[in-house]
Design a protein around this motif. Structure first.
Motif, PDB file in Angstrom:
ATOM      1  N   ALA A 124     -30.939 -53.948  22.081  1.00  0.00           N
ATOM      2  CA  ALA A 124     -29.895 -54.872  21.639  1.00  0.00           C
ATOM      3  C   ALA A 124     -28.530 -54.397  22.139  1.00  0.00           C
ATOM      4  CB  ALA A 124     -29.901 -54.970  20.109  1.00  0.00           C
ATOM      5  N   ALA A 125     -28.299 -53.083  22.086  1.00  0.00           N
ATOM      6  CA  ALA A 125     -27.011 -52.548  22.538  1.00  0.00           C
ATOM      7  C   ALA A 125     -26.851 -52.709  24.050  1.00  0.00           C
ATOM      8  CB  ALA A 125     -26.890 -51.076  22.138  1.00  0.00           C
ATOM      9  N   VAL A 126     -27.959 -52.562  24.780  1.00  0.00           N
ATOM     10  CA  VAL A 126     -27.903 -52.767  26.237  1.00  0.00           C
ATOM     11  C   VAL A 126     -27.512 -54.217  26.517  1.00  0.00           C
ATOM     12  CG1 VAL A 126     -29.296 -52.913  28.348  1.00  0.00           C
ATOM     13  CG2 VAL A 126     -29.535 -50.933  26.833  1.00  0.00           C
ATOM     14  N   GLU A 127     -28.153 -55.134  25.824  1.00  0.00           N
ATOM     15  CA  GLU A 127     -27.850 -56.555  26.036  1.00  0.00           C
ATOM     16  C   GLU A 127     -26.403 -56.876  25.714  1.00  0.00           C
ATOM     17  OE1 GLU A 127     -30.510 -59.526  24.384  1.00  0.00           O
ATOM     18  OE2 GLU A 127     -32.203 -58.363  25.180  1.00  0.00           O
ATOM     19  N   ALA A 128     -25.884 -56.203  24.694  1.00  0.00           N
ATOM     20  CA  ALA A 128     -24.486 -56.440  24.293  1.00  0.00           C
ATOM     21  C   ALA A 128     -23.503 -55.700  25.200  1.00  0.00           C
ATOM     22  CB  ALA A 128     -24.290 -56.006  22.842  1.00  0.00           C
ATOM     23  N   GLY A 129     -24.012 -54.891  26.119  1.00  0.00           N
ATOM     24  CA  GLY A 129     -23.138 -54.123  27.017  1.00  0.00           C
ATOM     25  C   GLY A 129     -22.605 -52.851  26.375  1.00  0.00           C
ATOM     26  N   ASP A 130     -23.157 -52.466  25.219  1.00  0.00           N
ATOM     27  CA  ASP A 130     -22.659 -51.283  24.508  1.00  0.00           C
ATOM     28  C   ASP A 130     -23.423 -50.008  24.841  1.00  0.00           C
ATOM     29  OD1 ASP A 130     -20.844 -52.895  23.223  1.00  0.00           O
ATOM     30  OD2 ASP A 130     -22.181 -53.295  21.523  1.00  0.00           O
ATOM     31  N   CYS A 131     -24.552 -50.146  25.504  1.00  0.00           N
ATOM     32  CA  CYS A 131     -25.350 -48.965  25.856  1.00  0.00           C
ATOM     33  C   CYS A 131     -25.649 -49.016  27.350  1.00  0.00           C
ATOM     34  CB  CYS A 131     -26.661 -48.943  25.059  1.00  0.00           C
ATOM     35  SG  CYS A 131     -27.765 -47.615  25.576  1.00  0.00           S
ATOM     36  N   ARG A 132     -25.279 -47.939  28.058  1.00  0.00           N
ATOM     37  CA  ARG A 132     -25.460 -47.920  29.517  1.00  0.00           C
ATOM     38  C   ARG A 132     -26.286 -46.726  29.978  1.00  0.00           C
ATOM     39  NH1 ARG A 132     -19.512 -48.985  31.744  1.00  0.00           N
ATOM     40  NH2 ARG A 132     -20.581 -48.900  33.753  1.00  0.00           N
ATOM     41  N   ALA A 133     -26.812 -45.942  29.025  1.00  0.00           N
ATOM     42  CA  ALA A 133     -27.751 -44.855  29.352  1.00  0.00           C
ATOM     43  C   ALA A 133     -28.417 -44.411  28.059  1.00  0.00           C
ATOM     44  CB  ALA A 133     -27.035 -43.671  29.993  1.00  0.00           C
ATOM     45  N   LEU A 134     -29.650 -43.922  28.214  1.00  0.00           N
ATOM     46  CA  LEU A 134     -30.385 -43.387  27.061  1.00  0.00           C
ATOM     47  C   LEU A 134     -30.757 -41.947  27.357  1.00  0.00           C
ATOM     48  CD1 LEU A 134     -32.135 -43.551  24.415  1.00  0.00           C
ATOM     49  CD2 LEU A 134     -33.971 -44.489  25.837  1.00  0.00           C
ATOM     50  N   LEU A 135     -30.555 -41.078  26.374  1.00  0.00           N
ATOM     51  CA  LEU A 135     -30.968 -39.679  26.477  1.00  0.00           C
ATOM     52  C   LEU A 135     -32.053 -39.415  25.443  1.00  0.00           C
ATOM     53  CD1 LEU A 135     -30.728 -36.689  27.289  1.00  0.00           C
ATOM     54  CD2 LEU A 135     -28.730 -36.514  25.810  1.00  0.00           C
ATOM     55  N   LEU A 136     -33.168 -38.854  25.907  1.00  0.00           N
ATOM     56  CA  LEU A 136     -34.296 -38.544  25.026  1.00  0.00           C
ATOM     57  C   LEU A 136     -34.535 -37.043  25.061  1.00  0.00           C
ATOM     58  CD1 LEU A 136     -36.803 -39.523  23.382  1.00  0.00           C
ATOM     59  CD2 LEU A 136     -37.989 -39.806  25.571  1.00  0.00           C
ATOM     60  N   THR A 137     -34.621 -36.415  23.879  1.00  0.00           N
ATOM     61  CA  THR A 137     -34.905 -34.985  23.836  1.00  0.00           C
ATOM     62  C   THR A 137     -35.570 -34.651  22.492  1.00  0.00           C
ATOM     63  OG1 THR A 137     -33.977 -32.763  24.243  1.00  0.00           O
ATOM     64  CG2 THR A 137     -32.611 -34.287  22.949  1.00  0.00           C
ATOM     65  N   GLY A 138     -35.787 -33.372  22.239  1.00  0.00           N
ATOM     66  CA  GLY A 138     -36.448 -32.986  20.991  1.00  0.00           C
ATOM     67  C   GLY A 138     -35.723 -31.824  20.329  1.00  0.00           C
ATOM     68  N   ASN A 139     -35.883 -31.698  19.027  1.00  0.00           N
ATOM     69  CA  ASN A 139     -35.343 -30.557  18.284  1.00  0.00           C
ATOM     70  C   ASN A 139     -36.379 -29.443  18.213  1.00  0.00           C
ATOM     71  OD1 ASN A 139     -32.743 -31.378  17.706  1.00  0.00           O
ATOM     72  ND2 ASN A 139     -33.303 -32.353  15.760  1.00  0.00           N
ATOM     73  N   GLY A 140     -35.897 -28.202  18.169  1.00  0.00           N
ATOM     74  CA  GLY A 140     -36.801 -27.073  17.989  1.00  0.00           C
ATOM     75  C   GLY A 140     -37.343 -26.551  19.305  1.00  0.00           C
ATOM     76  N   ARG A 141     -38.472 -25.842  19.248  1.00  0.00           N
ATOM     77  CA  ARG A 141     -38.959 -25.144  20.446  1.00  0.00           C
ATOM     78  C   ARG A 141     -39.912 -25.993  21.296  1.00  0.00           C
ATOM     79  NH1 ARG A 141     -43.919 -22.759  20.620  1.00  0.00           N
ATOM     80  NH2 ARG A 141     -45.126 -22.705  18.693  1.00  0.00           N
ATOM     81  N   GLY A 142     -40.196 -27.230  20.835  1.00  0.00           N
ATOM     82  CA  GLY A 142     -41.040 -28.108  21.646  1.00  0.00           C
ATOM     83  C   GLY A 142     -40.326 -29.416  21.928  1.00  0.00           C
ATOM     84  N   PHE A 143     -40.708 -30.062  23.041  1.00  0.00           N
ATOM     85  CA  PHE A 143     -40.196 -31.421  23.267  1.00  0.00           C
ATOM     86  C   PHE A 143     -41.051 -32.408  22.478  1.00  0.00           C
ATOM     87  CE2 PHE A 143     -40.812 -35.392  25.727  1.00  0.00           C
ATOM     88  CZ  PHE A 143     -39.569 -35.976  25.459  1.00  0.00           C
ATOM     89  N   CYS A 144     -42.362 -32.399  22.749  1.00  0.00           N
ATOM     90  CA  CYS A 144     -43.287 -33.267  22.014  1.00  0.00           C
ATOM     91  C   CYS A 144     -44.719 -32.849  22.345  1.00  0.00           C
ATOM     92  CB  CYS A 144     -43.055 -34.733  22.418  1.00  0.00           C
ATOM     93  SG  CYS A 144     -44.264 -35.867  21.696  1.00  0.00           S
ATOM     94  N   ALA A 145     -45.529 -32.666  21.322  1.00  0.00           N
ATOM     95  CA  ALA A 145     -46.933 -32.232  21.520  1.00  0.00           C
ATOM     96  C   ALA A 145     -47.897 -33.408  21.470  1.00  0.00           C
ATOM     97  CB  ALA A 145     -47.302 -31.169  20.502  1.00  0.00           C
TER      98      ALA A 145
END
Ligand code: T3D
Length: 266
Positions: free
Chosen positions: A45-66
């Motif tokens: 929705a934010a992309v469509e509204a022009g409010d989001c122009r990049a997404l960052l994905l990451t994880g907390n702690g010592r793993g990204f995702c198991a």
């Protein structure tokens, strides 16, 4: 909206989604699936509204995702086995499709081990940075499963069939530096600098010609299945669209005037 299993924010054109079940190496349970889906709906929705122009994905702690939380799959002998096809169809496939189709760059900061679906979710992102201590494992084979979340599509294209088979059948951990050397990811970053570096990259991308970047993403994604003629036609059509954007006009004007461009994302 408040979230339990993820952290989500949208600031200065960058949406940041942090997987947040560190005691389970950010593996997916039902709640996390639902929250990631909800956050990505907010991103769309934010992309469509022009409010989001990049997404960052990451994880907390010592793993990204198991990958999948296996404590939800521990079935007693005699009990009915879960329908994994349902889980893939309901959660993992839509997630990969959403990330792949999102018309803004998706940066992934792999902060630690990325295993099973977790590895392939990372690989579905557009620009993947990994902490030097991070690793990738197609852990599926070790529990009798098949790489999912696009793994059997991405791996042979990114590292070739021989390495894809080795990774998929052995499930060994591939270190971040080896992953970079094999062309599986964009770049390795020192552990302590990863989050800042990824945030800088996402912030930079959010100031760039967003429509143009979306068309680049589309062209490169479709090249995986197109023949050359089809791809040439696609490039013509996408260039036509790019050539009608305000950012293209601004890019050329800035070049001619020997100044920095100011892209609006339009
Ligand atoms: O089911 C469906 O819906 C179909 C879709 C499937 C998609 C999939 O992703 S299937 C693949 C599932 N994932 C795995 O098989 C990976 C399992 N985990 C591991 O192999 C290892 O944990 C790692 C290689 C990721 C990391 O190893 P290590 O030695 O660094 O950490 P650890 O000690 O094994 O794990 C730390 C804790 O996280 C530990 O809990 P504890 O002992 O401290 O209480 C461990 O049990 C937990 N953990 C790690 N991965 C998972 C997990 N708990 C639940 N599910 C996990 N996937």
């Amino acid at each position: 909206m408040a979230y339990d299993t993820i952290e989500f924010s949208l600031r200065d054109g960058v949406a940041t989604l942090v997987l947040n079940r560190p005691d389970r190496l950010n593996s997916f349970n039902e709640a996390m699936h639902q929250e990631v889906r909800q956050a990505l709906t907010e991103v769309q929705a934010a992309v469509e509204a022009g409010d989001c122009r990049a997404l960052l994905l990451t994880g907390n702690g010592r793993g990204f995702c198991a990958g999948q939380d296996l404590s939800d799959r521990n079935v007693a002998p005699g009990d009915e086995m879960p329908d994994l096809g349902y889980s893939i169809e309901t959660y993992y496939n839509p997630l990969i499709r959403t990330l792949t189709a999102l018309p803004v760059p998706v940066v992934c900061a792999v902060n630690g081990v990325a295993a099973g679906a977790g590895a392939n979710i990372a690989l579905a992102c557009d620009i993947v940075l990994a902490a030097r201590s991070a690793s990738f494992t197609q852990a599926f084979a070790k529990i009798g499963l098949v790489p999912d979340s696009g793994g059997t599509w991405q791996l042979p294209r990114q590292v070739g069939l021989a390495r894809a088979k080795g990774l998929a059948m052995l499930g060994d951990k591939l270190g971040a530096e080896q992953a970079e050397a094999w062309g599986l990811i964009w770049r390795v970053v020192d552990d302590e600098g990863l989050r800042d570096e990824a945030a800088r990259l996402a912030a930079h991308l959010a100031t760039q010609p967003t429509r143009g970047l979306a068309l680049i993403k589309q062209a490169l994604n479709e090249s995986g299945t197109n023949d050359l003629d089809t791809q040439l036609d696609l490039e013509r059509d996408l260039q036509r669209q790019a050539g009608r954007t305000a950012d293209y006009r601004e890019g050329v004007a800035a070049f001619m005037e020997k100044r920095s461009p100011k892209f609006s994302g339009q």
